[in-house]
Design a protein around this motif. Structure first.
Motif, PDB file in Angstrom:
ATOM      1  N   ASN A 162       0.748  -1.354  -0.002  1.00  0.00           N
ATOM      2  CA  ASN A 162      -0.106   0.043   0.087  1.00  0.00           C
ATOM      3  C   ASN A 162       0.689   1.296   0.056  1.00  0.00           C
ATOM      4  N   GLU A 187      -0.290   4.345   2.414  1.00  0.00           N
ATOM      5  CA  GLU A 187       0.104   4.035   3.752  1.00  0.00           C
ATOM      6  C   GLU A 187       1.632   4.249   4.112  1.00  0.00           C
ATOM      7  N   THR A 193       2.793   7.613   4.100  1.00  0.00           N
ATOM      8  CA  THR A 193       2.694   8.303   5.385  1.00  0.00           C
ATOM      9  C   THR A 193       3.752   7.810   6.492  1.00  0.00           C
TER      10      THR A 193
END
Length: 195
Positions: free
Chosen positions: A151, A154, A157
């Protein structure tokens, strides 16, 4: 560039590191006048007040940081190298790529409750950085370098937050021990997702 534009740019370039080191609230126009050797009248010809100059200094600091990131990441030949280059770019907060440390962290902490204009500028810088990271991951997935189920949003981040947190810890503690742990952990996650 006209003489006025040159002077305006000169003021911004001299003011930017001062704002990044001292913060917006603690920086006075006299600090900027001392650095530029310009009179108060000259300063106010180009900037109507300190807030206008501070916003220009925030923009300048973030552009310097963004340009350096893009230049560093741009030298990589693979997506994995791009991510490693980004991590290595921030691996020594005690010798930061921008004078005074990361402007996203510095201005973000100061402006989060006090300056909505600067807060939005910093938020834009965070989104830009996360897009750079996400694009690298997606490129790596597309070319078969990374696992297809990784991902990208994700992890962009996670990598951003861990490096900013490491930056804070290192600058406060005066050593890079914790950042070394973060760098090792992030690179390990990347390796786990590499095919």
């Amino acid at each position: 560039m006209s003489k006025g534009e040159e002077t305006r740019q000169f003021i911004i370039e001299k003011a930017a590191p001062i704002f990044n080191v001292k913060g917006i609230a603690a920086t006075s126009m006299s600090d900027i006048m001392e650095a530029t050797k310009l009179s108060k009248g000259s300063m106010y010809v180009h900037f109507e007040n300190k807030e206008v100059l501070a916003c220009a200094a925030v923009d300048h600091n973030m552009k310097v940081l963004g340009d350096k990131i893009l230049m560093t990441v741009g030298k990589a030949k693979t997506a994995k190298e791009e991510l490693f280059a980004y991590i290595d770019f921030f691996n020594n907060p005690l010798n930061p790529p921008v004078i005074g440390g990361c402007p996203l962290l510095n201005f973000g902490m100061e402006a989060d409750d006090t300056n909505p204009v600067v807060k939005e500028k910093v938020n834009g810088g965070i989104r830009f950085t996360q897009r750079v990271l996400e694009n690298s991951i997606n490129k790596g997935i597309a070319n078969g370098e990374f696992k297809p189920d990784w991902n990208a949003a994700e992890f962009s981040t996670v990598i951003f937050a861990m490096l900013e947190g490491g930056n804070l810890i290192s600058r406060i503690s005066g050593n890079n021990d914790k950042m070394k742990i973060i760098v090792k952990t992030l690179k390990s996650i990347i390796e786990e997702n590499t095919l």
